[in-house]
Design a protein around this motif. Structure first.
Motif, mmCIF file in Angstrom:
data_model
loop_
_atom_site.group_PDB
_atom_site.id
_atom_site.type_symbol
_atom_site.label_atom_id
_atom_site.label_comp_id
_atom_site.label_asym_id
_atom_site.label_seq_id
_atom_site.Cartn_x
_atom_site.Cartn_y
_atom_site.Cartn_z
ATOM 1 N N PRO A 66 28.949 61.494 38.843
ATOM 2 C CA PRO A 66 28.378 62.330 37.786
ATOM 3 C C PRO A 66 26.857 62.330 37.819
ATOM 4 O O PRO A 66 26.232 61.426 38.380
ATOM 5 C CB PRO A 66 28.875 61.677 36.491
ATOM 6 C CG PRO A 66 29.859 60.644 36.882
ATOM 7 C CD PRO A 66 29.706 60.355 38.329
ATOM 8 N N SER A 67 26.283 63.339 37.221
ATOM 9 C CA SER A 67 24.843 63.461 37.121
ATOM 10 C C SER A 67 24.251 62.201 36.492
ATOM 11 O O SER A 67 24.780 61.692 35.514
ATOM 12 C CB SER A 67 24.530 64.690 36.271
ATOM 13 O OG SER A 67 23.165 64.817 36.122
ATOM 14 N N GLY A 68 23.181 61.698 37.063
ATOM 15 C CA GLY A 68 22.504 60.535 36.506
ATOM 16 C C GLY A 68 23.048 59.197 36.965
ATOM 17 O O GLY A 68 22.576 58.143 36.533
ATOM 18 N N CYS A 69 24.018 59.205 37.890
ATOM 19 C CA CYS A 69 24.623 57.926 38.298
ATOM 20 C C CYS A 69 23.798 57.198 39.356
ATOM 21 O O CYS A 69 24.104 56.073 39.717
ATOM 22 C CB CYS A 69 26.054 58.127 38.775
ATOM 23 S SG CYS A 69 26.174 58.990 40.347
ATOM 24 N N GLY A 70 22.727 57.850 39.860
ATOM 25 C CA GLY A 70 21.829 57.148 40.784
ATOM 26 C C GLY A 70 21.862 57.644 42.229
ATOM 27 O O GLY A 70 21.284 57.006 43.113
ATOM 28 N N LYS A 71 22.484 58.781 42.483
ATOM 29 C CA LYS A 71 22.619 59.280 43.860
ATOM 30 C C LYS A 71 21.259 59.585 44.498
ATOM 31 O O LYS A 71 20.969 59.131 45.603
ATOM 32 C CB LYS A 71 23.485 60.564 43.881
ATOM 33 C CG LYS A 71 24.836 60.398 43.229
ATOM 34 C CD LYS A 71 25.671 61.671 43.285
ATOM 35 C CE LYS A 71 25.120 62.837 42.481
ATOM 36 N NZ LYS A 71 25.171 62.650 41.005
ATOM 37 N N THR A 72 20.456 60.364 43.775
ATOM 38 C CA THR A 72 19.140 60.736 44.317
ATOM 39 C C THR A 72 18.264 59.502 44.495
ATOM 40 O O THR A 72 17.539 59.367 45.479
ATOM 41 C CB THR A 72 18.458 61.772 43.392
ATOM 42 O OG1 THR A 72 19.245 62.960 43.420
ATOM 43 C CG2 THR A 72 17.047 62.093 43.831
ATOM 44 N N THR A 73 18.344 58.593 43.535
ATOM 45 C CA THR A 73 17.575 57.348 43.640
ATOM 46 C C THR A 73 17.926 56.600 44.928
ATOM 47 O O THR A 73 17.040 56.174 45.672
ATOM 48 C CB THR A 73 17.857 56.454 42.406
ATOM 49 O OG1 THR A 73 17.487 57.174 41.225
ATOM 50 C CG2 THR A 73 17.085 55.154 42.483
ATOM 51 N N LEU A 74 19.224 56.486 45.217
ATOM 52 C CA LEU A 74 19.652 55.797 46.435
ATOM 53 C C LEU A 74 19.100 56.484 47.680
ATOM 54 O O LEU A 74 18.587 55.836 48.592
ATOM 55 C CB LEU A 74 21.185 55.769 46.512
ATOM 56 C CG LEU A 74 21.872 54.726 45.637
ATOM 57 C CD1 LEU A 74 23.384 54.978 45.583
ATOM 58 C CD2 LEU A 74 21.594 53.310 46.157
ATOM 59 N N LEU A 75 19.190 57.807 47.690
ATOM 60 C CA LEU A 75 18.751 58.559 48.861
ATOM 61 C C LEU A 75 17.250 58.404 49.088
ATOM 62 O O LEU A 75 16.794 58.162 50.202
ATOM 63 C CB LEU A 75 19.099 60.036 48.651
ATOM 64 C CG LEU A 75 19.464 60.822 49.890
ATOM 65 C CD1 LEU A 75 20.698 60.241 50.537
ATOM 66 C CD2 LEU A 75 19.702 62.275 49.532
ATOM 67 N N LYS A 76 16.497 58.521 48.000
ATOM 68 C CA LYS A 76 15.032 58.451 48.118
ATOM 69 C C LYS A 76 14.547 57.041 48.467
ATOM 70 O O LYS A 76 13.407 56.877 48.886
ATOM 71 C CB LYS A 76 14.371 58.918 46.816
ATOM 72 C CG LYS A 76 14.400 60.427 46.649
ATOM 73 C CD LYS A 76 13.633 60.808 45.411
ATOM 74 C CE LYS A 76 13.454 62.307 45.304
ATOM 75 N NZ LYS A 76 12.814 62.674 44.027
ATOM 76 N N MET A 77 15.400 56.062 48.234
ATOM 77 C CA MET A 77 15.012 54.712 48.641
ATOM 78 C C MET A 77 15.069 54.575 50.153
ATOM 79 O O MET A 77 14.330 53.792 50.741
ATOM 80 C CB MET A 77 15.951 53.689 48.018
ATOM 81 C CG MET A 77 15.615 53.396 46.584
ATOM 82 S SD MET A 77 16.818 52.241 45.960
ATOM 83 C CE MET A 77 16.024 51.867 44.419
ATOM 84 N N ILE A 78 15.968 55.364 50.772
ATOM 85 C CA ILE A 78 16.132 55.246 52.222
ATOM 86 C C ILE A 78 14.879 55.726 52.954
ATOM 87 O O ILE A 78 14.485 55.158 53.959
ATOM 88 C CB ILE A 78 17.394 56.014 52.702
ATOM 89 C CG1 ILE A 78 18.646 55.408 52.059
ATOM 90 C CG2 ILE A 78 17.506 55.986 54.223
ATOM 91 C CD1 ILE A 78 19.917 56.213 52.299
ATOM 92 N N ASN A 79 14.231 56.786 52.427
ATOM 93 C CA ASN A 79 12.981 57.204 53.092
ATOM 94 C C ASN A 79 11.724 56.765 52.322
ATOM 95 O O ASN A 79 10.640 57.282 52.536
ATOM 96 C CB ASN A 79 12.983 58.703 53.407
ATOM 97 C CG ASN A 79 13.095 59.569 52.164
ATOM 98 O OD1 ASN A 79 13.002 59.067 51.048
ATOM 99 N ND2 ASN A 79 13.290 60.854 52.360
ATOM 100 N N ARG A 80 11.926 55.820 51.426
ATOM 101 C CA ARG A 80 10.833 55.181 50.692
ATOM 102 C C ARG A 80 10.011 56.131 49.826
ATOM 103 O O ARG A 80 8.819 55.904 49.601
ATOM 104 C CB ARG A 80 9.918 54.387 51.644
ATOM 105 C CG ARG A 80 10.619 53.176 52.228
ATOM 106 C CD ARG A 80 9.701 52.263 52.993
ATOM 107 N NE ARG A 80 8.646 51.664 52.152
ATOM 108 C CZ ARG A 80 7.625 50.981 52.651
ATOM 109 N NH1 ARG A 80 7.516 50.788 53.957
ATOM 110 N NH2 ARG A 80 6.725 50.461 51.850
#
Ligand SMILES: Nc1ncnc2c1ncn2[C@@H]1O[C@H](COP(=O)(O)OP(=O)(O)O)[C@@H](O)[C@H]1O
Ligand SMILES: [Mg+2]
Length: 385
Positions: free
Chosen positions: A39-53
């Motif tokens: 669901p929206s807000g569960c942290g998907k984008t956060t996880l992805l953006k951590m991979i490319n810092r």
């Protein structure tokens, strides 16, 4: 060599209003197409953006092929990780070729190599290099722009590609096409792809591995089949189930006419015809646009009456051919498309080409003929509209 592309170890992130991720662990195998879903807000984008810092965790480690990414130069890291987002952000004043080759150019690759690479990539994503390389982003449809985004992400030959809801702003037809192409691409280029979506249908269609998240935690991971057959809990069942249900109700109602019955052969013109001829045909058929076809009966473009009239006003126009003034083709449907897919397109265009698997034109469906057919089918059933 290890088969692990990425590893999150005890990663925590807190933007200030409570933890988004806490002691998060995840291992991603090489060359897999992995979807993060939830669901929206569960942290998907956060996880992805951590991979490319683009985002740094407070705690924990992220390993890329065994190296702690916090020890790597972030700019260098980003050049080696492809990144595709929903609003692709092509540079408007650069040609398609320049947009695609931007990272290899920064890396100092030779001009000759860049040209070859761009050509290869355009072919890979299904756009004719001769027609597209010198165009500008605004001359492309949303789906084509998104394809360029994928090509750009591949240009520097990264081993990992991150995709954050890359197709969610597209119309259903382009979306399905791009999903298919992504699967094809993944088999051919052998990249690790981490794909974020909140669309369960999309995830089930494309994923080798599905990772279902809720409140920053993995609820279940596995192949699409595993999740469907053995949902771990009520949340998984509901998440898979409710979305599945939503697609079922959008199927065509039985009273609706079939796609084939709506089809006829009007609204097309050969690309060698001249502008006045096209205008005459438009006038006679009282249509606003015509599909331009080639000798193989493929749709190669579209002409609009208002634009043709403008061309006709110019002195040289009588000798201009349709091929010289047409615009790129509009989206088409295949004969097994649903009525819902057809209507989505008819909402935007007054005519929709119906094509076979090799993109040859089978017939056309116009907005008028469609409205008429629906009217009749409801009349017959004596249903109030
Ligand atoms: N820059 C930020 N500042 C504060 N909170 C944020 C920021 N980015 C994301 N969040 C919060 O973190 C949580 C996870 O967001 P996100 O990773 O974007 O989720 P998703 O991509 O799954 O929708 C959400 O509660 C969101 O509001
Ligand atoms: Mg997001």
């Amino acid at each position: 060599m290890s088969s692990i592309a990425l590893e999150f170890r005890q990663v925590s992130k807190n933007y200030g209003a409570g933890p988004v991720l806490e002691n998060f662990n995840l291992t991603i195998e090489k060359e897999r197409l992995v979807t993060l879903i939830g669901p929206s807000g569960c942290g998907k984008t956060t996880l992805l953006k951590m991979i490319n810092r683009l985002i740094e965790p407070e705690q924990g480690q992220i390993l890329w092929e065994g190296s702690d990414i916090s020890k790597l130069d972030p700019v260098e890291l980003r050049r080696n990780i492809g990144y595709v987002i929903q609003q692709i952000g092509l540079f408007p004043h650069m040609t398609i070729e320049e947009n695609i080759s931007i990272v290899p150019r920064l890396k100092g690759e030779s001009k000759q190599k860049l040209v070859g690479r761009t050509e290869e990539l355009l072919q890979l994503i299904g756009l004719d290099p001769a027609r597209f390389r010198k165009r500008y982003p605004h001359e492309l449809s949303g789906g084509q722009q998104q394809r360029i985004g994928v090509a750009r992400a591949l240009a520097a030959n990264p081993s990992i590609i991150l995709m954050d809801e890359p197709f969610s702003a597209l119309d259903p037809i382009s979306r399905v096409q791009l999903q298919k192409e992504l699967i094809h691409l993944n088999r051919h280029v052998k990249k690790t792809i981490v794909f974020v979506t909140h669309d369960i249908d999309e995830a089930l269609k494309i994923a080798d591995d599905l990772i279902l998240l809720k409140n920053g935690q993995i609820v279940q991971s596995g192949s699409p089949g595993e999740l469907l057959q053995h949902p771990a809990d009520a949340f998984v069942r509901e998440f898979l189930g409710s979305e599945r249900f939503a697609t079922e109700v959008s199927e065509q109602p039985q009273s609706a006419p079939s796609l084939i019955s709506l089809m006829d052969a009007s609204g097309t013109i050969d690309l060698h015809c001249q502008v006045p001829e096209a205008l005459q045909q438009l006038h006679a058929s009282r249509m606003d646009e015509l599909l331009v076809t080639d000798a193989n009966n493929k749709v190669v473009g579209i002409v609009r009456s208002d634009e043709l009239r403008r061309w006709a006003g110019l002195s040289e126009s009588s000798r201009l051919k349709v091929a010289e003034v047409m615009r790129p083709p509009i989206p088409s449907v295949q004969d097994h498309a649903t009525i819902a897919q057809l209507l989505t397109l008819l909402n935007e265009y007054s005519i929709v080409p119906v094509v076979d698997a090799s993109q040859r034109l089978l017939g056309t469906i116009t907005r008028q003929s469609c409205i008429k057919a629906f009217g009749q089918s409801y009349d017959r059933k004596e249903t109030a509209v």
